[in-house]
Design an enzyme around this catalytic site. Structure first.
Site, PDB file in Angstrom:
ATOM      1  N   ILE A   1     -14.371 -61.018  19.120  1.00 30.25           N
ATOM      2  CA  ILE A   1     -15.480 -61.432  19.310  1.00 30.25           C
ATOM      3  C   ILE A   1     -15.973 -60.647  18.931  1.00 30.25           C
ATOM      4  CG2 ILE A   1     -17.063 -61.156  21.722  1.00 30.25           C
ATOM      5  CD1 ILE A   1     -14.941 -63.575  21.105  1.00 30.25           C
TER       6      ILE A   1
ATOM      7  N   TRP B   1     -30.711 -56.087  27.670  1.00 29.47           N
ATOM      8  CA  TRP B   1     -30.102 -55.125  28.233  1.00 29.47           C
ATOM      9  C   TRP B   1     -30.265 -53.716  27.848  1.00 29.47           C
ATOM     10  CZ3 TRP B   1     -24.433 -56.675  26.377  1.00 29.47           C
ATOM     11  CH2 TRP B   1     -23.845 -57.663  27.634  1.00 29.47           C
TER      12      TRP B   1
ATOM     13  N   HIS C   1     -22.068 -65.910  21.972  1.00 28.54           N
ATOM     14  CA  HIS C   1     -20.768 -65.618  23.196  1.00 28.54           C
ATOM     15  C   HIS C   1     -21.379 -64.827  23.922  1.00 28.54           C
ATOM     16  CE1 HIS C   1     -17.654 -63.265  24.802  1.00 28.54           C
ATOM     17  NE2 HIS C   1     -18.269 -62.183  24.564  1.00 28.54           N
TER      18      HIS C   1
ATOM     19  N   HIS D   1     -11.099 -56.410  29.711  1.00 30.37           N
ATOM     20  CA  HIS D   1     -11.379 -54.941  30.561  1.00 30.37           C
ATOM     21  C   HIS D   1     -10.188 -54.550  31.302  1.00 30.37           C
ATOM     22  CE1 HIS D   1     -14.776 -57.430  29.921  1.00 30.37           C
ATOM     23  NE2 HIS D   1     -15.646 -56.412  29.870  1.00 30.37           N
TER      24      HIS D   1
END
Length: 763
Positions: free
Chosen positions: A440, A570, A650, A703
């Protein structure tokens, strides 16, 4: 006398103390007792920070996530961790991230870890919560020890405590029925546990409990409306006062339901709009407290205190002691202390308020209502001067940018040819195998990378030294990817501190803090840049680094960019113009970068829109307006390139089934998404929607420290191939790898590449 209180305080610490303590514990470098001691120290400090409030939240502190805390309090643990009998905190971390501290796992013989709980966004914020899991057989068993321990600490410190819990209806709504059973069937049993909890708190002498029910600001069908009535008519028997707290939006058609719940008080968010208030005043019973969230708990701009007082003073006269004031929501979503900032642009700093400053604003409002404006005239004058300076600042408006926005036309958002024709040209150029593999974008941010960046920013490493250090890290990433056998490579993003801040630092119209950290999930913190003015791109931002990486390999190299919607969502965004206008300014700036990459010979360009979904309004009736300008902004960014240039995007950790048509309208050649934690459930969208382009369902949960096996990846991809034609499938992790270590990444990607080879042989 107006009561002032807070809904929650940032728990990570002003200097990210909790982050570092967690990561030290997980690595086995510190003890469980040290971690718990740091938690107690932070709680005391944060209660001290809130001195002067009439009621202070207790139970808002968490070692990972407040929803996961509620699951453990209710005894709702996934079956896969029910066999572990060690410390509760270690079991908690297993659900949160797949494993706890290395020493704890060795002791219990579970070094391989377990599947981490599914993670998704908390309403429309960038905070992630661990999704509760239910089945028809789920039962609840109260364990209030965590909250009672914190309450005892608060009493010892003389805190006027108001325990905070997630409400029962919201808790059910946020969870997922793993067997597709009816979650609402669990409500009667759940309410038994909640009643026990409230009675326990009453026995401890607690007067008020804050019960967070933010789903009251969303559209509710009749079954969920009935659930609210059922829940609170049962809980009213408890000997305690309940403040039902709503936030992130307006009640609108849920006003009547909310004001008539049999509770002692109702908190509503009025920071963004006060349109709900007059109807509420006409509906709310005369005995009920009305708490108004008047200070924006999600953004960092100063509040216009004089304007707010003009609005509040008549309400205070009408409501008297029944009027409470608070931030709109928990202050979890803003940094701790503006006074910590020593290098922030002075003009911009004067326009801002972090968590502590927001509480100061709240105290000024209360004093003005209690003692008149003259009692706080200096504070009000300073506030007014800062607001006036911001409005008059020539740094906020750029006429050239305004003209460029006015010149946007439909052709800028349209590719030259349809996907089918583009795909053919891209296949000839890129020569990729079936089930192509990629990542990614980011690779581990090692200690060496961080040291070089710190030395460069501190002035002890010059430009040439920094460039050499970053090129060495890029070269390492390229070597590792070639050795692994990946098909489309990335440069690893060694030079990037953050996927949004990195770009903001190179755009006009942004400012940056030193300590403006907010929690995203667990120990993961982000430092959103501050978008204060019109946006422009003075020069290329990524071309040098990506061109260098491409020079090291004959394989295709992806250019990595963050998309305009994600940069917007963000960031701390200016509140003096529509968000859509700021997004289109970002779109033009990133479009220029896309075109410069293409000119440099980069033929695969990924434009991440990880935050597309979290910008959705909470009410579906408002979705289309947002999606229209969000998708338009992406298309403006992406669609100036030639047909042979392959555009990727993504998205991570968000349900997207209900916006799949809009995602298709983005017209990216390839989209990569998170599917590993949800076991490919997110691909259910493709049962009823014929997605036209290529897709990479993430097969490696980055994660979690757990390493996926080759067999597990093959199994996931076979599930994906039941819905997506194999010729249009990619194999990739579900997100960037910057937070992982090379010792985890290399075996995981080795298994991923091996899985792709197995899939090709079977095709």
């Amino acid at each position: 006398m107006t009561t002032i209180h807070n809904l929650g305080f940032p728990r990570i610490g002003a200097k990210r103390e909790l982050k570092f303590a967690l990561e030290s514990y997980w690595k086995g470098e510190s003890s469980r007792e040290a971690l718990k001691g740091l938690g107690a120290e932070l709680r005391k400090r944060h209660w001290d920070n809130q001195a002067g409030l009439d009621l202070v939240p207790v139970g808002d502190f968490s070692f990972y996530d407040q929803v996961l805390d509620m699951s453990f309090m209710l005894g709702n643990l996934p079956e896969r961790v029910s066999g572990f009998h060690g410390d509760v905190l270690d079991n908690y971390f297993r659900v949160a991230r797949g494993r706890s501290a290395q020493s704890a796992e060795e002791h219990h013989g579970c070094c391989g870890g377990v599947a981490a709980g599914e993670m998704t966004k908390w309403f429309d914020t960038n905070y992630h919560y661990i999704v509760p899991e239910f089945t028809a057989a789920t039962t609840f068993k109260l364990d209030a020890s965590r909250l009672l321990e914190q309450l005892a600490e608060a009493k010892q410190h003389g805190v006027k405590a108001k325990p905070v819990i997630v409400g029962p209806v919201t808790y059910l709504a946020l969870g997922k029925a793993k067997d597709n059973s009816n979650k609402l069937a669990l409500l009667p049993d759940l309410l038994v546990a909640y009643s026990q909890l409230l009675d326990t708190l009453a026995a401890e002498g607690v007067e008020w409990v804050q019960v967070d029910e933010p789903i009251l600001v969303t559209e509710l069908d009749l079954d969920w409306q009935h659930a609210f009535n059922l829940a609170y008519h049962q809980l009213k028997a408890c000997r305690i006062k309940l403040l039902v707290a709503t936030y992130f939006g307006q009640l609108q058609d849920n006003r009547y339901l909310a004001v008539n719940l049999p509770v002692a008080g109702l908190h509503v968010d009025v920071a963004s709009s006060g349109d709900d208030i007059l109807p509420l005043l006409n509906l709310i019973p005369e005995h009920k407290v009305l708490s108004l969230g008047v200070i924006n708990g999600r953004n960092i701009w100063k509040t216009d205190l004089n304007a707010l007082l003009n609005w509040l003073e008549p309400l205070a006269e009408r409501l008297g002691d029944r009027l409470w004031l608070a931030p709109s929501c928990s202050l979890l979503h803003v940094p701790v202390d503006l006074d910590s900032e020593q290098t922030l642009d002075a003009d911009v700093k004067s326009w801002l308020a972090f968590a502590l400053q927001k509480l100061d604003e709240l105290k000024v409002l209360a004093q003005a209502l209690r003692g008149g404006r003259d009692s706080v005239k200096e504070a009000l004058a300073a506030n007014q001067a800062a607001l006036a300076a911001r409005r008059a600042s020539p740094r906020v408006t750029n006429l050239a940018v305004q003209a460029a926005i006015a010149g946007i036309d439909a052709s800028m958002g349209t590719r030259k040819s349809s996907y089918g024709k583009r795909a053919g040209e891209q296949a000839v150029l890129l020569k990729l195998p079936a089930y192509p593999t990629t990542t990614i974008g980011s690779f581990p941010q090692t200690a060496e990378i961080r040291q070089a960046r710190s030395a460069f920013k501190g002035g002890t490493l010059d430009d040439a030294g920094y460039r050499s250090a970053m090129q060495a890290e890029i070269a390492r990433s390229v070597r590792e990817q070639e050795a692994l056998g990946l098909d489309v490579l990335v440069h690893g993003e060694a030079e990037r501190n953050d996927m949004v801040e990195y770009f903001g630092e190179q755009l006009e119209g942004y400012a940056f803090s030193q300590f403006g950290w907010v929690q995203s999930y667990g120990s993961r913190c982000v430092k959103p840049p501050i978008l204060f003015g019109d946006i422009s791109r003075p020069k290329a931002m990524t071309v040098e680094w990506i061109s260098y990486a491409q020079s090291l390999t004959s394989k295709p190299m992806k250019g990595m960019l963050t998309g305009p919607v994600t940069i917007l969502n963000w960031s701390f965004v200016r509140d003096d113009q529509p968000r859509s206008a700021s997004c289109k300014q970002l779109a033009l700036a990133i479009r220029d970068e896309v075109l410069d990459l293409e000119k440099a010979g980069v033929r695969v360009i990924q434009i991440d829109e990880a935050a597309l979904r979290e910008g959705l309004p909470l009410r579906k009736a408002q979705w289309q307006e947002y999606l229209d300008w969000a998708v338009e902004s992406f298309r403006i960014t992406a669609n100036g390139v030639d047909d042979a240039t392959q555009i990727h995007t993504h998205m991570c950790y968000s349900e997207f089934n209900d916006i799949i048509a809009s995602i298709a309208d983005m017209d990216a050649d390839v989209i990569t998404i998170e599917t590993s934690r949800s076991d490919m459930e997110l691909l259910d969208a493709f049962d009823d929607f014929n997605y036209p382009n290529e897709i990479g369902p993430g097969v490696y949960d980055i994660h979690s420290p757990n390493i996926p096996t080759q067999e597990h990846i093959v199994q996931l991809m076979k599930k994906a191939a039941e819905r997506i034609p194999p010729a249009r499938l990619w194999v990739n992790p579900d997100c960037g790898l910057k937070t992982r270590q090379w010792g985890e990444v290399l075996p995981a990607l080795t298994n991923m590449v091996a899985a792709a080879k197995v899939l090709r042989q079977a095709a």
